[in-house]
Design a protein around this motif. Sequence first.
Motif, PDB file in Angstrom:
ATOM      1  N   GLN A 364       0.270 -41.386   6.038  1.00  0.00           N
ATOM      2  CA  GLN A 364      -0.536 -42.465   6.604  1.00  0.00           C
ATOM      3  C   GLN A 364      -0.118 -43.835   6.061  1.00  0.00           C
ATOM      4  O   GLN A 364      -0.064 -44.822   6.805  1.00  0.00           O
ATOM      5  N   GLN A 365       0.205 -43.912   4.767  1.00  0.00           N
ATOM      6  CA  GLN A 365       0.605 -45.185   4.176  1.00  0.00           C
ATOM      7  C   GLN A 365       1.895 -45.713   4.799  1.00  0.00           C
ATOM      8  O   GLN A 365       2.049 -46.915   5.014  1.00  0.00           O
ATOM      9  N   GLU A 366       2.816 -44.801   5.091  1.00  0.00           N
ATOM     10  CA  GLU A 366       4.064 -45.244   5.716  1.00  0.00           C
ATOM     11  C   GLU A 366       3.821 -45.689   7.146  1.00  0.00           C
ATOM     12  O   GLU A 366       4.444 -46.639   7.628  1.00  0.00           O
ATOM     13  N   LYS A 368       1.277 -47.223   8.246  1.00  0.00           N
ATOM     14  CA  LYS A 368       0.770 -48.598   8.151  1.00  0.00           C
ATOM     15  C   LYS A 368       1.917 -49.576   7.921  1.00  0.00           C
ATOM     16  O   LYS A 368       1.940 -50.669   8.497  1.00  0.00           O
ATOM     17  N   LYS A 369       2.877 -49.200   7.086  1.00  0.00           N
ATOM     18  CA  LYS A 369       4.021 -50.080   6.818  1.00  0.00           C
ATOM     19  C   LYS A 369       4.897 -50.260   8.054  1.00  0.00           C
ATOM     20  O   LYS A 369       5.480 -51.327   8.279  1.00  0.00           O
ATOM     21  N   SER A 435      -0.538 -38.497  11.399  1.00  0.00           N
ATOM     22  CA  SER A 435      -0.659 -38.528   9.943  1.00  0.00           C
ATOM     23  C   SER A 435      -0.393 -37.150   9.352  1.00  0.00           C
ATOM     24  O   SER A 435      -0.823 -36.125   9.900  1.00  0.00           O
TER      25      SER A 435
END
Length: 508
Positions: A364-366, A368-369, A435
């Motif tokens: 999920q963090q990637e 967003k990036k 995700s």
Amino acid sequence: MNQSPLVSPSSRDLIANRYQLKQLIGSGGMGEVFLADDILLGGIPVAIKFLLRTVANSKMQEDFAREALMSAGLSQKSIHIVRAYDYGVSEKGKPFYVMEYLCGKSLKDLIPLQLPMFVTISRQICLGLQCAHQGIKIDGKVHPLVHRDIKPANILVVPDPILGQLVKILDFGIAKFLNNASTGSTSGEFHGTLPYCSPEQLDGEKLDSRSDIYSLGVMMFEMLTGKKPWQPETDYFGAWYKAHNFEPPQAIANVNPALRLPQKLNDLIMACLAKKASDRPQNIAEILQVLETLEQPKYSSLPPTIASKPIPNISLSSGLPLAVEQTCLQLAWPQDKPIQEIVFPLLLDTPQGSVAALWLMLPQQEIKKRALSIRYNQFIFATSPHPMLLWVTVLYNREITPKWLPCYLDMQNSKNRRLVQALAENERYPLIFFSMEAPYSCTKVLSSCIDPTQRRMLKNWLDQSQNLPRSNQSQLSKQLLKQQYQQMQPRILEHLESKSKAVVSSLI
């Protein structure tokens, strides 16, 4: 290079049990270049250069092998240096090396250039030279390389779908080998091209990168004016020695009064032509810095379909029709796919019709990036030995590592043909992000735009693939496409870096 008749049957034997000579395609002071087929890789075309110098002993063979290895290593580092694949010595003792076969024009046939094209080509030449001067590491030691024969005839300009014009520098390391091969001879033979030689090269001194910078200055002068900075009465060594060592170069304004150059470009070229190496730019970075500041749009020679390609992809919305985006957001991760970082293509049925989509699973963090990444795509098609399409999507953000999303489509598969049909019919395709964290749901939908030229190509390739004979050599075609893909990656990154800078500049 001018095409020549087929070589005689006696010279059509396999070279190194691998390369089938086809025809002579060029010749010059250093040797002859033949078009050949690489039988080991399914007959893909390569260029083989045979040097006129004969390798007479083991020491010369070692010198040639060392220069060939360094040149091959260098060609893997820069897209602006012709790629070298292999080398050897023929039964008659003639050294040869195998290069990528490129269909382009010699820079000498394009001179003089308009200023925008001059900036584009000069910048790429400098990038190739900078890579060489920085050197390559062999056995833990860095070896800088000096070309020693920079001239328009050693610069090839190739049409390129990404950069518009791709510059390739030829013959790295060969002039040094020929010089070494002549050491101890009494023939007085000189290797180099007199109009472009630095004073220290004519004096037989040890050369560094500043000698190439001098030759580059001569060439840049000629690229703009069509003439050289000096016009000696003869082409003999003595006349050129006098010109390079004692005569000031002509002023560009006197050679071509109609040419209006930025003063900093005029000053740069004149500085490169300084007699003393210490008075020239001390490295290529200094030259690139001036070229970068010229008020000319980068890659102004890009084809309209690429140069004018918008970058609306950095907006938060997907750019897809609402019905297509809503369909994507409601999707569930397929049960037959693993929970890991993967990408695969799939045809979606939506209220807007069938749509080819890329499904991605990332943390999920990637995701967003990647949400603000520039999206870019390319398609490559191999007709033989097996019809195969490579569909490449790139997610580019200067702050993080680019994300490459290649998909190989066997075009004898009816499902893949339907995918390509959908790509050809739609202006955009969705990238559906799932995700890796439970419940593995769709959290983001982006899209990538396919320009009309690419869509027409896809339609043509689709028609071709249905008319080609059946084949069972899909893996060989895939391997050939992988090689092309690896060669394209640096060019794509250079193009995206340029686009990214343009976007940032527009926001300042």
